[in-house]
Design an enzyme around this catalytic site. Structure first.
Site, PDB file in Angstrom:
ATOM      1  N   ASP A  13      40.479  73.384  28.588  1.00 38.41           N
ATOM      2  CA  ASP A  13      39.896  74.791  28.093  1.00 38.41           C
ATOM      3  C   ASP A  13      38.724  75.353  28.947  1.00 38.41           C
ATOM      4  OD1 ASP A  13      41.749  73.928  26.537  1.00 38.41           O
ATOM      5  OD2 ASP A  13      40.386  73.937  24.487  1.00 38.41           O
ATOM      6  N   ASP A  51      43.198  77.055  25.151  1.00 37.90           N
ATOM      7  CA  ASP A  51      43.290  77.909  23.782  1.00 37.90           C
ATOM      8  C   ASP A  51      43.765  79.054  23.791  1.00 37.90           C
ATOM      9  OD1 ASP A  51      42.349  75.874  22.149  1.00 37.90           O
ATOM     10  OD2 ASP A  51      40.592  76.786  21.363  1.00 37.90           O
ATOM     11  N   HIS A  53      44.842  81.721  20.811  1.00 39.49           N
ATOM     12  CA  HIS A  53      45.051  82.099  19.431  1.00 39.49           C
ATOM     13  C   HIS A  53      45.507  83.403  19.310  1.00 39.49           C
ATOM     14  CE1 HIS A  53      42.942  78.257  18.524  1.00 39.49           C
ATOM     15  NE2 HIS A  53      41.868  78.560  19.127  1.00 39.49           N
ATOM     16  N   HIS A  86      37.741  83.303  18.702  1.00 38.49           N
ATOM     17  CA  HIS A  86      37.424  83.023  20.048  1.00 38.49           C
ATOM     18  C   HIS A  86      38.806  82.787  20.622  1.00 38.49           C
ATOM     19  CE1 HIS A  86      38.099  79.020  18.030  1.00 38.49           C
ATOM     20  NE2 HIS A  86      38.480  78.743  19.323  1.00 38.49           N
ATOM     21  N   LYS A 113      47.702  75.929  23.751  1.00 37.62           N
ATOM     22  CA  LYS A 113      47.700  75.323  22.363  1.00 37.62           C
ATOM     23  C   LYS A 113      46.862  76.181  21.439  1.00 37.62           C
ATOM     24  CE  LYS A 113      43.476  72.815  23.847  1.00 37.62           C
ATOM     25  NZ  LYS A 113      42.613  73.038  22.959  1.00 37.62           N
ATOM     26  N   CYS A 158      37.737  69.198  21.983  1.00 34.53           N
ATOM     27  CA  CYS A 158      39.023  69.337  22.385  1.00 34.53           C
ATOM     28  C   CYS A 158      39.308  68.241  23.544  1.00 34.53           C
ATOM     29  CB  CYS A 158      39.340  70.617  23.302  1.00 34.53           C
ATOM     30  SG  CYS A 158      39.554  71.950  22.056  1.00 34.53           S
TER      31      CYS A 158
END
Length: 210
Positions: A13, A51, A53, A86, A113, A158
């Site tokens: 990340d 990441d 989202h 975020h 992810k 993470c």
């Protein structure tokens, strides 16, 4: 420490929102990017996690009335930390930090992810339900990887969960401590305790670059 053909570097990340000026900034996050590039140059296999989202992500405090970031709630899969919004898909905050571009160019794959709004994901191997795989484990086995080195953000979340799952999936795991940064001292200490218990090795980058 010698880098073998069966090793891989997992860069966790390295995104804008986790660096200075981002919505979930980790102190010193941007500063590790040049070191990550130097490390990536030594490895034949480099994989990044990202990441990714949606706005309705269950771990966003904004989606829970009256809840504050950095508090915990109970969800279907257990305790879940609530975070500021975020790494929203397609936004600059979700982009990789520009200083890590050389590593990105070398990457064999990017594992996204946390895109399921009902489940957060720290580990590069599994979502936080500890059941839903990302595909990373299968990819590493297909590549013949037996040992993974980890760097990136954040050390105490993470990076930690990815290292722990690497061991559980049968890989050796080595965390490059000075190529990672933590969110908080208490969770950094807890990560180190977990590493010792599971046999995750910690090293400094110089032992690979010297």
């Amino acid at each position: 420490m010698q880098i073998a053909a069966t090793d891989a570097l997992l860069v966790i990340d390295p995104q804008n929102d986790f660096c200075e000026g981002g919505s979930l900034a980790v102190a010193g996050g941007a500063g590790i990017m040049p070191l990550i590039n130097r490390l990536a140059d030594r490895f034949g296999r480099v994989i990044l996690t990202q990441d990714w989202h949606t706005p309705d992500q269950i771990s966003f405090a904004s989606n829970h009335l009256g809840a504050a970031p950095f508090t915990e709630i109970e969800v279907a899969y257990g305790r879940q930390m609530l975070w500021p919004d975020h790494c929203l898909q397609g936004t600059p905050g979700a982009d990789f930090h520009p200083d890590v571009a050389p590593t990105l160019r070398k990457a064999l794959a990017v594992i996204r992810k946390g895109y399921n709004p009902a489940v957060d994901s720290y580990s590069g191997f599994f979502e936080n339900d500890h059941r839903t795989p990302t595909g990373l484990g299968g990819l590493l086995r297909e590549l013949g990887v037996t040992r993974v080195f980890l760097a990136g953000l954040a050390f105490d979340y993470c990076v930690r969960f990815t290292a722990e799952d690497a061991v559980r999936e049968g890989f050796e795991a080595v965390v490059i401590s000075d190529a990672s940064r933590a969110i908080a001292p208490q969770t950094e200490a807890a990560a180190r305790d977990s590493f010792r218990a599971l046999g995750v090795v910690e090293i400094e980058a110089d032992s690979l670059l010297g």
